[in-house]
Write a protein that holds these residues in place. Sequence first.
Motif, PDB file in Angstrom:
ATOM      1  N   VAL A 209       0.841  -1.198   0.000  1.00  0.00           N
ATOM      2  CA  VAL A 209       0.000   0.000   0.000  1.00  0.00           C
ATOM      3  C   VAL A 209       0.877   1.248   0.000  1.00  0.00           C
ATOM      4  O   VAL A 209       1.741   1.403   0.870  1.00  0.00           O
ATOM      5  N   ILE A 210       0.671   2.110  -0.998  1.00  0.00           N
ATOM      6  CA  ILE A 210       1.404   3.380  -1.017  1.00  0.00           C
ATOM      7  C   ILE A 210       0.513   4.512  -0.506  1.00  0.00           C
ATOM      8  O   ILE A 210       0.985   5.589  -0.209  1.00  0.00           O
ATOM      9  N   GLU A 211      -0.759   4.219  -0.405  1.00  0.00           N
ATOM     10  CA  GLU A 211      -1.699   5.249   0.001  1.00  0.00           C
ATOM     11  C   GLU A 211      -3.032   4.598   0.374  1.00  0.00           C
ATOM     12  O   GLU A 211      -3.430   3.613  -0.260  1.00  0.00           O
ATOM     13  N   ASN A 212      -3.699   5.111   1.396  1.00  0.00           N
ATOM     14  CA  ASN A 212      -5.084   4.693   1.660  1.00  0.00           C
ATOM     15  C   ASN A 212      -5.850   5.963   2.012  1.00  0.00           C
ATOM     16  O   ASN A 212      -5.253   7.032   2.160  1.00  0.00           O
ATOM     17  N   TRP A 213      -7.137   5.859   2.144  1.00  0.00           N
ATOM     18  CA  TRP A 213      -7.874   7.113   2.325  1.00  0.00           C
ATOM     19  C   TRP A 213      -8.106   7.493   3.787  1.00  0.00           C
ATOM     20  O   TRP A 213      -7.928   6.682   4.692  1.00  0.00           O
ATOM     21  N   PRO A 353       2.248  -1.767  -6.503  1.00  0.00           N
ATOM     22  CA  PRO A 353       1.832  -0.715  -5.556  1.00  0.00           C
ATOM     23  C   PRO A 353       0.311  -0.538  -5.597  1.00  0.00           C
ATOM     24  O   PRO A 353      -0.300  -0.635  -6.656  1.00  0.00           O
ATOM     25  N   LEU A 354      -0.247  -0.304  -4.439  1.00  0.00           N
ATOM     26  CA  LEU A 354      -1.704  -0.330  -4.325  1.00  0.00           C
ATOM     27  C   LEU A 354      -2.211   0.947  -3.663  1.00  0.00           C
ATOM     28  O   LEU A 354      -1.682   1.378  -2.630  1.00  0.00           O
ATOM     29  N   ILE A 355      -3.210   1.553  -4.291  1.00  0.00           N
ATOM     30  CA  ILE A 355      -3.935   2.648  -3.645  1.00  0.00           C
ATOM     31  C   ILE A 355      -5.159   2.002  -3.015  1.00  0.00           C
ATOM     32  O   ILE A 355      -6.019   1.481  -3.705  1.00  0.00           O
TER      33      ILE A 355
END
Length: 415
Positions: A209-213, A353-355
């Motif tokens: 995960v490179i980013e989550n909300w 990579p996963l948003i």
Amino acid sequence: MIRIKTPQITNTFLRYTKINTTSIASATHLPSSDNQYKLAQLVANDLKIAGCTDIDIQENAITIISLDANAESLPSIVFFAHLDTAPDHRQDTHAQVIKNYQGHNINFKENTEILSIVDTPELLNYIGQDIIITDGTSLLGADDKAAIAASVEAIKYMLVHPEFKHGAIKLILLPDEEIGIRGAKALDVEALNADFGICLDCCEIGEYVIENWYAGDAKISFTGVTAHPMSAKDKLINALTMANDFINQLPEKERPEHTENRQGYFWPHKLTGDTASAKLEIAIRDFDEKKYKERKDLLESITTSINKKYNKERVIIEQSDTYSNVKTGLDKQPEILRYVEHAMNNLGIIKKPLIMRGGYDGSVITPKGLTTVNIFTGAHNFHSTKEFLPCDSLRMASEMLLEIVSLSTVSYNHE
Ligand SMILES: [Zn+2]
């Protein structure tokens, strides 16, 4: 170099799946189910036998297993795994290993459902490998017992290989991730005094995960005025109509059913009540911190405008933040993603990579001061009776932990 042996980690994982740790959303205590505590005891006992001496199982099932550094001035790293499994399915897990998978549809022993290559074409990536499935009646619980097995085997490796240099390492088992990240919320992060954390709570091999909300919730209550309908004109104020009015003022295209990728939304997901009073719950999500705050402001201003219309405080809103975007922490400590990506290169894993349109323990732990990345467990079809775990992906999840630890002992200043 193979440091983790597939039969051993598979066996460890299978043993952990035998304890049913379904969390119970309606429970008010931590852990929400007693078996989470039992699993913590089993894991602690495994590591005690392996030589760990510093093990702390708290009453709430939060379990901290500590391994001292065996060299000076190396970063202190925490591995996180959650004890519970999702309440979507509650049955006991009967896991089975399919040896040397041949790219076929898999019939479950216990029902007519099949794990088909049409629904899950990713199965074809694992031809020739061993994969673990259920009997079709339960979750496999690789989410997140694969993480527990991977962490346990990595720690066991460090215990028998004193030549493998590392800073202080901790494994922390957290209860009740699936029902509101409750364990991570209860964790005293400051006391850990660590440099960074690694959750293993993603899906297939290569994902990180490179980013989550950002996530928050609004609870809105409406107070109406009742009157007999025969003489209600200019008297009756319907709480349900007010709630409907509130929902209609939300931007129409910013709902879960109209959004994807990095788009945020408002999700009115619960409405209860009658003419006299109503309660509305709205989930708020956005990747961008500014936009997330603007969403909360919009809900406040809708509240104000309805109250103005009635010239009375008929609407009351309470908003709370649930978790944050890990990107804020990852941007401050860019070495963490470098370790992850470099480790994947070294292990020959294709990077994915996963948003993440969701949260995990790290999205609660990061804003508390310990940046915690999320990497794969290797499993597919989380929260489904068709959940499956390729044994080699599980081994690689464990290898990733060792590789990241190993890379963290090298300075990156010369890159
Ligand atoms: Zn999980």
